[in-house]
Design an enzyme around this catalytic site. Structure first.
Site, PDB file in Angstrom:
ATOM      1  N   ARG A  40      13.412  69.445  23.269  1.00  0.00           N
ATOM      2  CA  ARG A  40      13.353  68.546  22.105  1.00  0.00           C
ATOM      3  C   ARG A  40      13.049  69.388  20.865  1.00  0.00           C
ATOM      4  O   ARG A  40      11.898  69.558  20.465  1.00  0.00           O
ATOM      5  CB  ARG A  40      12.279  67.479  22.318  1.00  0.00           C
ATOM      6  CG  ARG A  40      12.185  66.453  21.190  1.00  0.00           C
ATOM      7  CD  ARG A  40      11.186  65.361  21.577  1.00  0.00           C
ATOM      8  NE  ARG A  40      11.066  64.341  20.542  1.00  0.00           N
ATOM      9  CZ  ARG A  40      10.269  64.458  19.475  1.00  0.00           C
ATOM     10  NH1 ARG A  40       9.523  65.534  19.303  1.00  0.00           N
ATOM     11  NH2 ARG A  40      10.219  63.472  18.580  1.00  0.00           N
ATOM     12  N   SER A 111      14.245  55.575  25.607  1.00  0.00           N
ATOM     13  CA  SER A 111      12.938  55.055  25.172  1.00  0.00           C
ATOM     14  C   SER A 111      13.086  53.590  24.812  1.00  0.00           C
ATOM     15  O   SER A 111      13.962  53.246  24.019  1.00  0.00           O
ATOM     16  CB  SER A 111      12.457  55.793  23.916  1.00  0.00           C
ATOM     17  OG  SER A 111      12.281  57.151  24.198  1.00  0.00           O
ATOM     18  N   LYS A 140       4.976  63.097  17.151  1.00  0.00           N
ATOM     19  CA  LYS A 140       6.234  62.483  16.721  1.00  0.00           C
ATOM     20  C   LYS A 140       5.988  61.797  15.391  1.00  0.00           C
ATOM     21  O   LYS A 140       5.202  60.844  15.328  1.00  0.00           O
ATOM     22  CB  LYS A 140       6.685  61.473  17.787  1.00  0.00           C
ATOM     23  CG  LYS A 140       7.997  60.758  17.511  1.00  0.00           C
ATOM     24  CD  LYS A 140       8.376  59.909  18.735  1.00  0.00           C
ATOM     25  CE  LYS A 140       9.364  58.804  18.423  1.00  0.00           C
ATOM     26  NZ  LYS A 140      10.733  59.262  18.270  1.00  0.00           N
TER      27      LYS A 140
HETATM   28  N1  3NM Z   1       8.197  59.976  22.004  1.00  0.00           N
HETATM   29  P1  3NM Z   1       2.228  63.874  22.846  1.00  0.00           P
HETATM   30  S1  3NM Z   1       5.737  59.531  21.637  1.00  0.00           S
HETATM   31  C1  3NM Z   1       8.415  62.431  21.893  1.00  0.00           C
HETATM   32  O1  3NM Z   1       6.777  56.732  21.834  1.00  0.00           O
HETATM   33  C2  3NM Z   1       7.625  61.204  21.853  1.00  0.00           C
HETATM   34  O2  3NM Z   1       8.808  57.270  22.312  1.00  0.00           O
HETATM   35  C3  3NM Z   1       7.306  58.989  21.917  1.00  0.00           C
HETATM   36  O3  3NM Z   1       3.759  63.760  22.433  1.00  0.00           O
HETATM   37  C4  3NM Z   1       7.650  57.553  22.020  1.00  0.00           C
HETATM   38  O4  3NM Z   1       2.203  63.994  24.329  1.00  0.00           O
HETATM   39  C5  3NM Z   1       6.251  61.135  21.648  1.00  0.00           C
HETATM   40  O5  3NM Z   1       1.764  65.139  22.187  1.00  0.00           O
HETATM   41  C6  3NM Z   1       5.330  62.289  21.444  1.00  0.00           C
HETATM   42  O6  3NM Z   1       1.528  62.667  22.329  1.00  0.00           O
HETATM   43  C7  3NM Z   1       4.552  62.644  22.688  1.00  0.00           C
END
Ligand code: 3NM
Length: 212
Positions: A40, A111, A140
């Site tokens: 990503r 998602s 994000k």
């Molecule tokens: N997608 P971390 S939250 C890439 O809610 C991504 O769809 C998300 O990173 C969604 O583990 C997210 O550091 C970030 O919180 C996840």
């Protein structure tokens, strides 16, 4: 795909790693036992052009060595060009139907945040869904507000066999709640990228989904 592959789904791009070499972080995560990887490369100061493709190939090669599925975020063309195991898309990306058409029977992850999004994803044959952000995340920029585990629990009851991965702000201290809510696994960026001891972090997460 195997539901077990979702147990510990590591997501990374160069922008997620400070003071370390991203490829070294990935290698350590693979050695420690992650079960799936998502490339990503998003956000400010990320790679573009040939450097982007080269880095993707480097990550893919390592994943192949460890027999871990290599999934590309958003970039369907890159996934097809590299012969990745799959693609993961959000709701801002190409429509699910169009992506399915372009990737044939590669793994498709989507998602979802609502019943409507879930139904569309299932209609076009999503192989797994990502539900989040469960907790607040700094990884994000355009993440929605944290949703908690309610929707995840609902979807699990509705679809007992659907592969579901939980995402967003998951760490070693809160991961048990998503496990209890019915997720097959967790997807993380910072918990691994920022870990001082990747091997310990990975085993802590995995023990939640393998011990019962
Ligand atoms: N997608 P971390 S939250 C890439 O809610 C991504 O769809 C998300 O990173 C969604 O583990 C997210 O550091 C970030 O919180 C996840």
């Amino acid at each position: 795909m195997k539901r077990n592959d979702l147990q510990l789904y590591f997501i990374m791009g160069t922008g997620n790693v400070l003071n370390k070499k991203p490829i070294t972080v990935l290698e350590k995560a693979l050695q420690s036992g992650i079960t799936m990887f998502q490339f990503r490369e998003k956000g400010p100061n990320t790679l573009t052009g040939q450097a982007y493709e080269n880095f993707a190939r480097e990550c893919q090669k390592l994943c192949q060595q460890y027999n871990v599925p290599f999934i590309v975020n958003d970039d369907v063309e890159l996934a097809v060009k590299l012969g990745a195991e799959g693609v993961h898309i959000g709701q801002e990306d190409l429509p699910v139907s169009m992506v399915r058409e372009k990737i044939g029977n590669m793994i498709l992850g989507v998602s979802v945040h609502s019943q409507t999004e879930l139904q569309t994803a299932l209609q076009y044959g999503a192989d797994y869904v990502g539900i989040g952000p469960i907790f607040s995340t700094t990884s994000k920029n355009d993440a929605k507000p944290p949703s908690g585990t309610e929707f995840l629990q609902q979807v699990r009851i509705q679809y007992p066999e659907l592969p579901i991965v939980a995402i967003g702000g998951i760490n070693c201290l809160n991961a048990h709640t998503v496990c209890k809510a019915g997720a097959d696994g967790i997807a993380v960026i910072s918990a691994i990228c920022e870990s001082e001891d990747i091997s310990n972090t990975v085993s802590t997460f995995k023990s939640l989904f393998t011990d019962s």
